[in-house]
Design a protein around this motif. Structure first.
Motif, mmCIF file in Angstrom:
data_model
loop_
_atom_site.group_PDB
_atom_site.id
_atom_site.type_symbol
_atom_site.label_atom_id
_atom_site.label_comp_id
_atom_site.label_asym_id
_atom_site.label_seq_id
_atom_site.Cartn_x
_atom_site.Cartn_y
_atom_site.Cartn_z
ATOM 1 N N LEU A 85 0.752 -1.165 0.015
ATOM 2 C CA LEU A 85 0.167 -0.155 0.046
ATOM 3 C C LEU A 85 0.855 1.223 0.133
ATOM 4 N N VAL A 86 2.041 1.339 0.866
ATOM 5 C CA VAL A 86 2.845 2.460 0.673
ATOM 6 C C VAL A 86 3.447 2.601 -0.668
ATOM 7 N N MET A 87 3.992 1.374 -1.172
ATOM 8 C CA MET A 87 4.564 1.401 -2.670
ATOM 9 C C MET A 87 3.393 1.852 -3.401
ATOM 10 N N PHE A 88 2.380 1.540 -3.417
ATOM 11 C CA PHE A 88 1.048 1.921 -4.374
ATOM 12 C C PHE A 88 1.014 3.493 -4.396
ATOM 13 N N THR A 89 0.397 3.645 -3.073
ATOM 14 C CA THR A 89 0.362 5.293 -2.718
ATOM 15 C C THR A 89 1.333 6.102 -3.217
ATOM 16 N N ILE B 224 2.706 10.060 -9.881
ATOM 17 C CA ILE B 224 2.370 10.333 -11.050
ATOM 18 C C ILE B 224 1.490 11.400 -11.169
ATOM 19 N N LEU B 225 0.470 11.382 -10.182
ATOM 20 C CA LEU B 225 -0.549 12.659 -10.158
ATOM 21 C C LEU B 225 0.183 14.018 -9.980
ATOM 22 N N ALA B 226 1.327 13.949 -9.129
ATOM 23 C CA ALA B 226 2.100 15.267 -8.948
ATOM 24 C C ALA B 226 2.621 15.806 -10.289
ATOM 25 N N ASP C 290 6.863 0.351 -11.854
ATOM 26 C CA ASP C 290 7.008 -0.067 -10.537
ATOM 27 C C ASP C 290 5.989 -0.503 -9.818
ATOM 28 N N ILE C 291 4.736 0.430 -10.152
ATOM 29 C CA ILE C 291 3.521 -0.235 -9.484
ATOM 30 C C ILE C 291 3.023 -1.569 -10.304
ATOM 31 N N CYS C 292 3.091 -1.680 -11.501
ATOM 32 C CA CYS C 292 2.824 -2.968 -12.225
ATOM 33 C C CYS C 292 3.771 -3.951 -11.997
ATOM 34 N N PHE C 293 5.011 -3.522 -11.705
ATOM 35 C CA PHE C 293 6.098 -4.743 -11.449
ATOM 36 C C PHE C 293 5.719 -5.377 -10.055
ATOM 37 N N THR C 294 5.312 -4.582 -9.043
ATOM 38 C CA THR C 294 5.163 -5.039 -7.795
ATOM 39 C C THR C 294 3.582 -6.005 -7.814
ATOM 40 N N SER C 295 2.807 -5.213 -8.557
ATOM 41 C CA SER C 295 1.418 -5.928 -8.698
ATOM 42 C C SER C 295 1.375 -7.153 -9.304
ATOM 43 N N ASN D 216 11.423 4.158 -4.080
ATOM 44 C CA ASN D 216 11.784 5.052 -5.109
ATOM 45 C C ASN D 216 11.201 6.207 -4.925
ATOM 46 N N PRO D 217 9.654 6.317 -4.702
ATOM 47 C CA PRO D 217 9.049 7.839 -4.576
ATOM 48 C C PRO D 217 9.691 8.560 -3.424
#
Length: 320
Positions: free
Chosen positions: A36-40, A46-48, A70-75, A286-287
């Motif tokens: 959840l931390v990674m996704f958020t 991206i939004l910023a 990164d989102i897709c990789f972990t998902s 990374n974020p």
């Protein structure tokens, strides 16, 4: 266990981390929080970037692509692992295993190629600052991003399609939390020579060559920085690539650690820990690396959250 061939495998068993129920509960909570931390964090990046016109530059365009990858990789791996822990099931279907292998390679290679493209962007910005806007024009940036996606898909297809020719033994247990290709190949009863050749070929083309490009770019960058006379100028030039250099070190360091642990020891637990660092922890960090070390990104995130939080409060309270 019987060692006969099985021409068409129907399912594999992902053994995961632990068979103890209390440990499984702790792992579920830990990995859910990390995911959840990674996704958020990556969604906020991206939004910023999308919402702030000051970040509509090549560097942040590639950063947005990296966050998406990164989102897709972990998902690709974590949701299935969490589902298996929650349901106390270790099963993944043959089709699901192939799909997981395909997307794992797609987004892993994409991360690698995007980091290479970002290194080239920093090379142009520092070594050829007067021509930066001309060289890194929107058309080239779009082609570099699109090319990274296409090359990743083609490389992953090559890796995955060669699995279709294999027959598997009746022992279908994978000592991992996802369908790790080397572990899957160990279960094959048929000859894996072609698969190993493809693995080495793809690793060289999509792993070694991009890393060589990154090393060359930074050798030129450091050479240019050393020629700057003022200490302030050197610091300013280095600060523009410091975050990227840290992410590159983390990505390749954990990736190399996973590879070395798999060949240096027979312990599946050591390999699992190395894989967690590479597939889960690195995309989560990374974020933080790009936001905490970057004044423009911190400002964009503050403005984004400043708009989102009051809007959420008005929505909850029913005010217009």
């Amino acid at each position: 266990m019987e060692s006969g061939n099985q021409t068409h495998a129907e399912e594999f068993l992902l053994l995961g981390f632990s068979a103890k129920s209390e440990t499984q509960f702790m792992l579920f909570g830990l990995f859910l929080c990390v995911y959840l931390v990674m996704f958020t964090g990556n969604v906020l990046i991206i939004l910023a970037i999308c919402s702030d016109s000051r970040l509509h530059t090549p560097m942040y365009f590639f950063l947005a692509n990296l966050s998406s990858a990164d989102i897709c990789f972990t998902s690709t791996t974590v949701p299935k692992m969490l589902l298996n822990i929650q349901t106390q099931s270790k099963v993944i279907t043959y089709a699901g295993c192939l799909s997981q292998t395909f997307f794992f390679f797609v987004f892993g290679c994409l991360d690698n190629l995007l980091l290479t493209v970002m290194a080239y962007d920093r090379f142009v910005a520092i070594c050829h600052p007067l021509h930066y806007s001309v060289i890194m024009n929107p058309q080239l940036c779009g082609l570099l991003a699109l090319g990274s996606w296409c090359i990743s898909v083609m490389g992953s297809l090559l890796e995955t399609l060669t699995l279709l020719r294999l027959s598997f033994c009746t022992n279908m247990e994978i000592p991992h939390f996802f369908c790790n290709l080397p572990q899957v190949l160990k279960l094959a009863c048929s000859d894996t020579f072609i698969n190993n050749v493809v693995v080495y070929f793809v690793t060289i083309v999509l792993g070694v060559l991009p890393l060589s490009g990154i090393l060359f770019s930074y050798s030129q960058i450091f050479s240019s920085i050393l020629r700057i006379s003022s200490a302030r100028g050197k610091y300013k030039a280095f600060s523009t690539c410091g975050s990227h250099l840290l992410v590159v070190s983390l990505f390749y360091g954990t990736g190399l650690g996973e590879y070395l642990s798999s060949i240096a020891t027979s312990s599946s637990r050591t390999s699992l820990v190395a894989s967690v660092m590479y597939t889960i922890v690195t995309p989560m960090l990374n974020p933080f690396i790009y936001s905490l070390r970057n004044r423009d990104m911190k400002g964009a995130l503050s403005r984004l959250l400043g708009r989102v939080v009051p809007l959420s409060v008005r929505t909850i309270t029913g005010l217009s």
